[in-house]
Design an enzyme around this catalytic site. Structure first.
Site, PDB file in Angstrom:
ATOM      1  N   CYS A   1      -0.349   4.133   2.171  1.00  0.00           N
ATOM      2  CA  CYS A   1      -0.197   3.882   3.614  1.00  0.00           C
ATOM      3  C   CYS A   1       1.241   4.081   4.055  1.00  0.00           C
ATOM      4  O   CYS A   1       1.502   4.639   5.121  1.00  0.00           O
ATOM      5  CB  CYS A   1      -0.571   2.443   3.973  1.00  0.00           C
ATOM      6  N   ASP A   2       2.173   3.583   3.285  1.00  0.00           N
ATOM      7  CA  ASP A   2       3.554   3.462   3.764  1.00  0.00           C
ATOM      8  C   ASP A   2       4.558   4.337   3.018  1.00  0.00           C
ATOM      9  O   ASP A   2       5.743   4.355   3.371  1.00  0.00           O
ATOM     10  CB  ASP A   2       4.005   1.996   3.674  1.00  0.00           C
TER      11      ASP A   2
ATOM     12  N   CYS B   1       0.839  -1.208   0.000  1.00  0.00           N
ATOM     13  CA  CYS B   1       0.000   0.000   0.000  1.00  0.00           C
ATOM     14  C   CYS B   1       0.867   1.249   0.000  1.00  0.00           C
ATOM     15  O   CYS B   1       1.426   1.626   1.037  1.00  0.00           O
ATOM     16  CB  CYS B   1      -0.916  -0.025   1.226  1.00  0.00           C
TER      17      CYS B   1
END
Lengths: 300, 103
Positions: A132-133, A129
């Site tokens: 997300c990261d 992701c």
């Protein structure tokens, strides 16, 4: 015994619960992780009708409150098996429940590369992701593996943060949107590695490099990267039901827009069903269709 | 017990020199799964006085995240006697977090 058991508390499952409760049926929703499904990873949803901006978390919370507010019961247990019969038996690690009808809405998971060390390095450089990261890789070198729209959008997103983005794709050209491909080509810090796949992860407590193999020449190249974003599609979570329910070749439940499976009284809704478009709005639509079909089945 | 907010300044005192095992929750405000995990951690902090629970915001404390090889959140790192004993990445239900924390 419940009227309807819904497996999965994502957008499809919770929408099914809403429709079933509004039809005055008793509903139990069983969820292995947390409610909301994969949408909780999305910071800003921009394509849901009449909600031009909402975070995935807010969406999930509102959906959960709506379903439970209407009287749906949500229990956090992982379903391991469904047994067919005049009434359906749903088995979890902790309990056994029965219902007149079952709706399977278990969604899908990120497809893994399937190479050594991948599982251990999740959260230590390997990610599925980018939104997300990505923040962990500011001014670092990263790679994206994949050739679809998710991979292309991930590469574009990461190009704003990372020093260098290697976009690795097993084919010679991309099947994603042409506009996105053109936008990628304009970025100086995106490097294309085509006809290649990631074949080895090199790590010392965290990912430090990957090996990439050119499938035409067999040549192996080492790329020093701190992050690898795997975007090679998703895979349904239908393993617990594969002996009972007919799946398609890719492992999705073979059911049409009416969400009716080969087993009477068992329905499929959302990303785990055979369909051409997997979106929040189509998952919600499936929830409505599956609940309606389940209610009709019960009162047949 | 409350969940203690930890920064680079108090990391050594609160985590490395703690006489109890520590569960460090690396998180961020924008991270959906982190916000879902937060109430679980709050509950466990009440239920488990034998463990210290700390929260580390990775946007403010990116050096701590980097030093501890955290590249995905939510990430729970369990420290025993000043060194990492185990870690758990991603949202997990309370029953699994209890198993992760252990006795």
């Amino acid at each position: 015994m419940y009227d309807i058991i819904v497996i999965g508390a994502g957008p499809a499952g919770l929408t099914a619960a809403i429709y079933a409760r509004r039809a005055s049926k008793t509903v139990l929703v069983l969820e292995a992780m947390t409610y909301g499904g994969q949408i909780i990873n999305t910071p800003d949803i921009e394509n849901y009708p009449a909600a031009p901006h909402i975070s995935g978390l807010d969406f999930a919370n509102r959906l959960y409150e709506q379903a439970t507010g209407l009287g749906a019961e949500v229990v956090f247990e992982r379903v391991t098996e469904i047994k067919d019969g005049t009434e359906k038996t749903v088995v979890t690690a902790e309990n056994t429940y029965t219902a007149k009808a079952v709706i399977i809405a278990t969604g899908s998971q990120n497809r893994k590369l399937g190479i050594e060390g991948e599982r251990e390095l999740v959260g230590r450089g390997v990610s599925y992701c980018a939104t997300c990261d990505g923040a962990f890789f500011r001014n670092k070198k990263v790679a994206v593996m994949g050739g679809g729209n998710t991979a292309l959008e991930d590469a574009l997103y990461l190009a704003d943060l990372a020093e260098t983005v290697y976009l690795i794709h097993r084919r010679g050209e991309f099947r994603g949107d042409e506009a996105t491909v053109n936008a990628l080509k304009e970025r100086q810090n995106i490097k294309f590695v085509l006809n290649s796949t990631v074949t080895k992860l090199i790590a010392d407590k965290r990912l430090t490099a990957i090996e990439v193999t050119d499938k035409n020449t067999g040549a192996v190249t080492k790329l020093d990267v701190n992050g690898l974003f795997v975007a090679i599609g998703r895979t349904p979570e239908n393993q617990p039901f594969e002996d009972l329910i007919k799946l398609d070749e890719a492992g999705y439940i073979a059911a049409g827009e009416d969400c009716i499976t080969n087993v009477p009284g068992i329905f499929a809704a959302g990303d785990n069903r055979t369909k051409s478009l997997r979106q929040l709005v189509t998952a919600a639509a499936d929830g409505a269709a599956a609940a309606t079909a389940a209610v009709q089945y019960i009162s047949r | 017990m409350n969940v203690i907010k930890v920064t680079a300044e108090n990391f050594e005192t609160e985590v490395l020199k703690s006489d109890k095992p520590v569960v460090a929750d690396f998180n961020a405000d924008w991270c959906g799964p982190c916000q879902m995990l937060k109430p679980v951690i709050d509950e466990l902090a009440e239920e488990r006085p034998d463990v210290k629970f700390v929260s580390i915001n990775i946007d403010d404390q990116d050096d701590l995240a980097y030093e501890h090889n955290v590249s995905s959140i939510p990430c729970l790192v369990k420290f025993v006697g000043g060194s990492e004993a185990s870690r758990s990445v991603g949202f997990k239900p309370k029953s699994e977090i209890i198993k992760f924390i252990g006795g």
